[in-house]
Design an enzyme around this catalytic site. Structure first.
Site, short mmCIF file in Angstrom:
data_model
loop_
_atom_site.label_atom_id
_atom_site.label_comp_id
_atom_site.label_asym_id
_atom_site.label_seq_id
_atom_site.Cartn_x
_atom_site.Cartn_y
_atom_site.Cartn_z
N CYS A 1 25.35 -28.37 91.73
CA CYS A 1 26.04 -27.13 91.37
C CYS A 1 25.14 -26.18 90.61
CB CYS A 1 27.28 -27.50 90.55
SG CYS A 1 28.07 -26.12 89.71
N CYS B 1 26.46 -25.05 87.18
CA CYS B 1 26.40 -26.19 86.26
C CYS B 1 25.00 -26.30 85.65
CB CYS B 1 26.74 -27.49 86.99
SG CYS B 1 28.41 -27.54 87.68
#
Length: 137
Positions: free
Chosen positions: A61, A64
């Protein structure tokens, strides 16, 4: 007309390929995400004596990866006051289900009594600090 259709199909195929390729697990990406504290719990996150910030993330991600260094800075800033944990949702699906994670990053701001607020998506440092301030009230 057939040329336009072929061109549109090629563009759609390219967009689908790019969108799907971001979801492939990558060993290098796994190394880039710093784990503040790895939670080794199969079905729950333990409530503690201190407030917690739980980062529900995945190694693949992009947002993230962007939020990880912010959380590392805040972990140092709030050392001894707030516990920071990271949970890889691909490795801990039960926890992801427990908190009904539909998108990542998801941050859980948990009070010692177990009540929490869930925030979804990338957050700027000041926004995270505002949530932490609520935990410490």
């Amino acid at each position: 007309m057939k040329t336009k259709i072929k061109l549109m199909l090629a563009v759609i195929a390219a967009v689908v390929f790019v969108a799907c390729s971001g979801n492939v697990k990558n060993e290098q990406a796994a190394e880039e995400v710093a784990v503040v504290e790895d939670v080794q719990v199969s079905d729950t996150v333990a409530v503690g004596a201190k407030p917690k910030v739980i980062d529900l993330y995945a190694t693949w991600c992009g947002p993230c990866k962007m939020i990880a260094p912010i959380l590392e800075e805040l972990e140092k800033e709030y050392a001894g006051k707030v516990v920071f944990e990271k949970v890889d949702i691909d490795e801990n699906r039960a926890i992801a289900e427990q908190y009904q994670v539909e998108a990542i990053p998801t941050l859980i701001f948990m009070k010692p009594d177990g009540t929490y607020e869930k925030k979804v998506g990338f957050m700027e440092k000041d926004a995270i600090k505002a949530e932490i301030a609520k935990l410490l009230e």
